[in-house]
Scaffold this active site. Structure first.
Site, mmCIF file in Angstrom:
data_model
loop_
_atom_site.group_PDB
_atom_site.id
_atom_site.type_symbol
_atom_site.label_atom_id
_atom_site.label_comp_id
_atom_site.label_asym_id
_atom_site.label_seq_id
_atom_site.Cartn_x
_atom_site.Cartn_y
_atom_site.Cartn_z
ATOM 1 N N ASP A 43 0.888 -1.152 0.000
ATOM 2 C CA ASP A 43 0.000 0.000 0.000
ATOM 3 C C ASP A 43 0.934 1.211 0.000
ATOM 4 O O ASP A 43 1.674 1.436 0.968
ATOM 5 C CB ASP A 43 -0.872 -0.045 1.268
ATOM 6 N N LYS A 54 -0.170 14.591 -14.843
ATOM 7 C CA LYS A 54 -1.346 15.393 -14.611
ATOM 8 C C LYS A 54 -2.499 14.484 -14.190
ATOM 9 O O LYS A 54 -2.415 13.297 -14.487
ATOM 10 C CB LYS A 54 -1.730 16.156 -15.874
ATOM 11 N N LYS A 97 6.254 13.555 -27.435
ATOM 12 C CA LYS A 97 5.941 13.209 -28.830
ATOM 13 C C LYS A 97 6.994 13.808 -29.762
ATOM 14 O O LYS A 97 7.376 14.969 -29.613
ATOM 15 C CB LYS A 97 4.537 13.714 -29.207
ATOM 16 N N HIS A 143 -1.740 19.967 -22.231
ATOM 17 C CA HIS A 143 -1.193 19.660 -23.554
ATOM 18 C C HIS A 143 -1.270 20.864 -24.509
ATOM 19 O O HIS A 143 -0.312 21.192 -25.198
ATOM 20 C CB HIS A 143 -1.939 18.494 -24.193
HETATM 21 C C1 BG6 Z 1 -4.810 12.682 -21.701
HETATM 22 C C2 BG6 Z 1 -6.247 13.054 -21.425
HETATM 23 O O1 BG6 Z 1 -3.949 13.507 -20.980
HETATM 24 O O2 BG6 Z 1 -4.536 12.808 -23.088
HETATM 25 C C3 BG6 Z 1 -7.187 12.208 -22.248
HETATM 26 O O3 BG6 Z 1 -6.536 12.878 -20.054
HETATM 27 C C4 BG6 Z 1 -6.811 12.242 -23.709
HETATM 28 O O4 BG6 Z 1 -8.532 12.618 -22.072
HETATM 29 C C5 BG6 Z 1 -5.322 11.962 -23.905
HETATM 30 O O5 BG6 Z 1 -7.587 11.263 -24.388
HETATM 31 C C6 BG6 Z 1 -4.911 12.203 -25.343
HETATM 32 O O6 BG6 Z 1 -3.592 11.755 -25.549
HETATM 33 P P1 BG6 Z 1 -3.081 11.335 -26.981
HETATM 34 O O7 BG6 Z 1 -1.620 11.046 -26.789
HETATM 35 O O8 BG6 Z 1 -3.888 10.131 -27.399
HETATM 36 O O9 BG6 Z 1 -3.328 12.490 -27.888
#
Ligand code: BG6
Length: 487
Positions: free
Chosen positions: A89, A143, A177, A235
């Site tokens: 835990d 996050k 990315k 993002h």
């Molecule tokens: C995450 C979000 O941070 O990013 C999601 O919480 C979202 O809701 C995802 O789907 C998208 O990531 P990617 O790499 O698929 O564009």
């Protein structure tokens, strides 16, 4: 300046969870396959599930075999030799003490919290009490870091009570990315763009992050956050920062992060009037995506909800470089296609010398950076249309394309998982692609302003059919400023 020492172990909290198995273990496996893991590097997964090491290895192997690349027997032998599993835990110091044996003398481990953010604080306290939060240790977390400025400050303060800022690696997986990093290369490894990268030559910028997926089972988290807090706060603002920041002095973590923070601080605060005129909230209703009928958000959620699954807004950066250049941001679930794209729209030529016949052919240059699903960079340039024409030269726009996908295929490469880059950087202690405390807090400050303006204006999400590009208001929004979405 020497960074932290090379890490010699990772402890994966939430080791049986989806993120740990599908993304993190897979990334570590590929790093191992490509020879990037130090020889004695250990991987300790920990969770509450009562599994033996053998059962955990089976689970890891099964997850890896579900990937298109398959599992290479020799790599698996080496990789599995690094793996161990500890039942614990994570909030209990006495349980965490068990990690010491599994770490087997590793001196510079990093702790990856692939667990609910509500546990971050308790785990930090337990790590300290178990004597694991040493100077050489690092902590990595994802996050959401809070739901607003106040809660993010609480989490950051709890982390800061146990670890120094240099030991804290806050992940925004978009920064891992390839094409996101390529934005930095494109801007600062070419002399071509910088003289034009400002309000004299650029008309506006669009950032789109569209997903076909719905919220589905994730609604307990999502309903509290919505698209603004789930995607835009992190993002999308990170993408905006990389597009808008001044050239950093070098690629040292603080040089880059200082420039990003300046952009965040220059974002103009939203007002109630902006909420009405410069933003749109949406929520998907039933529709068709990819030929399949899908439910609306409220059906998934099981009750009425005021949470947005789509947001479009105009952001303004009040500084010399960007004054007067709108940044249109748009993100949504259940869109017709998956697309992550940054489009830089340049201004038209000041005067056309080509006469009436070609007047409609002329379109301003546009630099489009596609991040997903295909990685591509295209610059549209005007050309003479081939052949003969009456009444003057005809023009056409053609793309100059830097297709990264084709380049990789040619080189026999595969597309890397964003976490591979990030995990490797944590191992080497390079925090350039990680988010500093003040960045997170500045982003929340601005996003809180948007949320407050929405509340003041009583702006409820407008319905849009799943499989469409959002509510009609999203088109009206950009048209109000004389522009169109780059679809
Ligand atoms: C995450 C979000 O941070 O990013 C999601 O919480 C979202 O809701 C995802 O789907 C998208 O990531 P990617 O790499 O698929 O564009």
């Amino acid at each position: 300046m020497p960074g932290p020492p090379q890490a010699d172990a990772i402890v994966l909290f939430g080791g049986t969870g989806d993120l740990a198995r599908r993304m993190l273990l897979a990334s570590l496996y590929f790093l191992d396959a490509d020879g990037f893991l130090p020889d004695d590097f250990r991987i300790v997964a920990t969770a509450r599930a009562d599994l033996t090491r053998a059962a955990f290895l089976d689970l890891a192997h099964q997850t890896l075999s579900e990937r298109p690349e398959g599992v290479d027997a020799a790599v698996w032998t080496r990789f599995s030799g690094r793996l161990s599993y500890v039942v614990a835990d994570a909030t209990k110091a006495e349980d965490l003490a068990k990690l010491k044996a599994a770490l087997d003398g590793a001196k510079a481990p990093f702790f990856y919290l692939a667990i609910s953010p509500s546990l971050y604080e308790k785990v930090c306290v337990a790590l300290a009490a178990a004597g694991l939060a040493t100077e050489a240790a690092r902590i990595v977390l994802e996050k959401p870091i809070g739901r607003d400025l106040e809660t993010s400050r609480q989490i950051n303060a709890a982390l800061g009570a146990v670890f120094d800022e240099e030991q804290i690696f806050r992940i925004d997986h978009y920064l891992g990315k390839e094409t996101v990093q390529n934005l930095i290369a494109l801007r600062f490894a070419n002399a071509l763009f910088e003289p034009l990268w400002n309000n004299l030559a650029i008309d506006h910028v669009q950032i789109t992050v569209a997903e076909t997926e719905g919220v589905g089972e994730r609604w307990p988290y999502y309903d509290e956050y919505g698209a603004l807090r789930d995607m835009l706060q992190n993002h999308m603002l990170q993408l905006l920062c990389l597009v808008a920041m001044e050239p950093p002095a070098d690629m040292e973590p603080d040089s880059v992060r200082n420039e990003k923070v300046k952009v965040l601080r220059s974002l103009r605060r939203f007002t109630r009037v902006d909420a009405q005129e410069r933003s749109v909230r949406g929520q998907y209703t039933p529709g068709v995506v990819g030929g399949k009928s899908v439910e609306g958000y409220e059906a998934e959620r099981g009750q009425k909800s005021g949470t947005e699954t789509f947001v479009a807004l105009r952001a303004d950066i009040d500084n010399w470089r960007w004054a007067g250049v709108p940044f249109f941001l748009r993100t949504g679930k259940r869109m017709p296609e998956k697309r992550t794209q940054v489009a830089i729209q340049f201004k038209p030529v000041p005067h056309s010398i080509f006469g009436q016949a070609s007047a409609h052919d002329l379109s301003p240059n546009r630099l489009v950076i596609d991040l997903q699903p295909d990685e591509d960079i295209q610059l549209s340039l005007m050309n003479k249309a081939p052949g003969l024409s009456q009444g003057g030269m005809r023009l056409q726009s053609l793309p100059l394309s830097l297709s990264l996908l084709r380049t990789y295929e040619g080189a026999g490469g595969r597309r890397r998982i964003a976490y591979e880059r990030l995990l490797l950087d944590v191992i080497h202690g390079d925090a350039t692609l990680f988010v500093r405390r003040d960045e997170v807090e500045e982003a929340w400050r601005w996003v809180d302003g948007v949320a407050d303006a929405w509340a003041e204006a009583g702006l409820a999400p407008k319905p849009y059919a799943a499989g469409s590009w959002g509510p009609s208001g999203a088109f009206a929004l950009i048209e109000r400023f004389g522009k169109a979405w780059s679809d």
